[in-house]
Design an enzyme around this catalytic site. Structure first.
Site, PDB file in Angstrom:
ATOM      1  N   ASP A 285      44.204  12.893  15.898  1.00 25.65           N
ATOM      2  CA  ASP A 285      43.965  12.357  14.551  1.00 25.65           C
ATOM      3  C   ASP A 285      42.501  11.927  14.396  1.00 25.65           C
ATOM      4  O   ASP A 285      41.898  12.106  13.342  1.00 25.65           O
ATOM      5  CB  ASP A 285      44.897  11.164  14.282  1.00 25.65           C
ATOM      6  CG  ASP A 285      46.357  11.514  14.536  1.00 25.65           C
ATOM      7  OD1 ASP A 285      46.754  12.649  14.219  1.00 25.65           O
ATOM      8  OD2 ASP A 285      47.086  10.665  15.068  1.00 25.65           O
TER       9      ASP A 285
ATOM     10  N   HIS B  91      51.299   8.396  14.886  1.00 23.52           N
ATOM     11  CA  HIS B  91      50.823   9.758  15.109  1.00 23.52           C
ATOM     12  C   HIS B  91      51.698  10.774  14.368  1.00 23.52           C
ATOM     13  O   HIS B  91      52.089  11.789  14.902  1.00 23.52           O
ATOM     14  CB  HIS B  91      50.798  10.053  16.618  1.00 23.52           C
ATOM     15  CG  HIS B  91      50.265  11.419  16.971  1.00 23.52           C
ATOM     16  ND1 HIS B  91      49.021  11.847  16.582  1.00 23.52           N
ATOM     17  CD2 HIS B  91      50.809  12.441  17.671  1.00 23.52           C
ATOM     18  CE1 HIS B  91      48.821  13.081  17.036  1.00 23.52           C
ATOM     19  NE2 HIS B  91      49.896  13.461  17.696  1.00 23.52           N
TER      20      HIS B  91
END
Length: 330
Positions: free
Chosen positions: A151, A179
């Site tokens: 990310d 996530h």
């Protein structure tokens, strides 16, 4: 001597991750474990002219024990991708079971190792790992990490596309929360050096960071997911852990950790209402030295994103804990 293990080494993430670790000068021994093909992957990598010695193990002949014994760091990308006709719940049960079995192996054969969990859904698999380690009496919150670096990597890359920065990694952007989807919250307001993102591009940029995985699945026409970028992200985080272990100071990277068990984590847990949360952590020779509170500095738009994050994350965390405490009927 550093022994690194890749559990799930024959898969789409495992193979490129193993290649990157074989090239890492900080690794002396690379041990590969999976249910198929590991001796072949190990033989292939062993021809590369770098110092790390590579061995590959299968479940037979006590392979898990041989692979894990003496490990300093265990990286876990194991699991299966979702197949046609399979619900997310079906996928969760399979991958949760795989992670649980591997963590039981860590507890039995290398309880002091740093554990880096890549297997999805990270928001649930890291709480699973924590529960298994607690039961085994060897849970060290400073050594258990959910890898959310992809990310961060995406945020850096996508911002560079707007700012024109040639090297995306020169911009530090905290990406926090979890996530998956809305649990991923990029804090562009805290980028260093600061970045100027036009207001009309902000929503699309946030969405792209949150759902970048869908972009890859679509581009691969359903034939795969983000394996290469995830392998790079897993390697980047593993390398930072190893550099910190060797004594390098000032290494900070976001990771999904058990907040009540790390220095500085309690106040963040109170603010977020979540015991597991990804925040920038400073790494040291023994793992997490401290969690850095960037949550309280979020701007108004980011606080709205965080509210949605907390709701989804609490549910994901509970699901992981429940899986271990009340195993599903087979």
């Amino acid at each position: 001597m550093v022994k690194a293990v890749v559990a799930g080494a024959s898969g789409g993430i495992g193979q490129p991750l193993s290649l990157l670790l074989k090239s890492c000068p900080l690794v002396d021994e690379l041990s590969l474990y999976d249910v198929v093909n590991t001796p072949g992957v190990a033989a292939d990598l062993s021809h590369i002219s770098t110092p790390a010695k590579v061995t590959g193990f299968l479940p037979k002949d006590d392979g898990l024990k041989q692979a894990f014994t003496g490990a300093d760091i265990v990286v876990i990308p194991a699991g299966i991708p979702r197949k046609p006709g399979m619900t997310r719940d079906d996928l969760f049960k399979i991958n949760a079971g795989i992670v649980q079995g591997l963590i039981e192996g860590v507890a039995a054969h290398c309880p002091k190792a740093y554990i880096l969990v890549i297997s999805n859904p990270v928001n649930s698999t890291v709480p699973i790992a924590a529960e298994v380690l607690k039961r085994a009496g060897c849970f060290d919150p400073t050594k258990l990490f959910g890898v959310t670096t992809l990310d961060v990597v995406r945020a850096e890359t996508f911002v560079a596309g707007i700012s024109g920065e040639r090297d995306p990694a020169k911009t530090t952007i905290p990406v926090i929360g979890g996530h998956s989807g809305e649990t991923i919250v990029p804090l562009f307001s805290q980028a260093k050096p600061s970045v100027n993102i036009p207001a009309d591009k902000m929503d699309a940029l946030v969405n792209r960071v949150q759902f970048g995985g869908d972009e890859v699945v679509k581009a691969k026409e359903g034939a795969g997911s983000a394996t290469l970028s995830m392998a790079y992200a897993g390697y980047r985080f593993a390398e930072k852990v190893l550099k910190a272990v060797k004594g390098e100071k000032g290494i900070v990277e976001p990771s999904f950790v058990y907040l009540p068990g790390v220095s500085g984590g309690d106040s963040i847990a109170k603010t977020t209402g979540c015991d597991f949360f990804s925040v920038p952590i400073e790494l040291g020779p023994n793992g997490v030295e401290k969690a850095i509170d960037v949550v309280s500095s979020a701007n108004e738009n980011e606080k709205k994103l965080l509210e949605a994050c907390y709701t989804g994350l609490k549910s994901n965390i509970s699901k992981g804990i429940e899986f271990v405490q009340n195993p599903p009927q087979k």
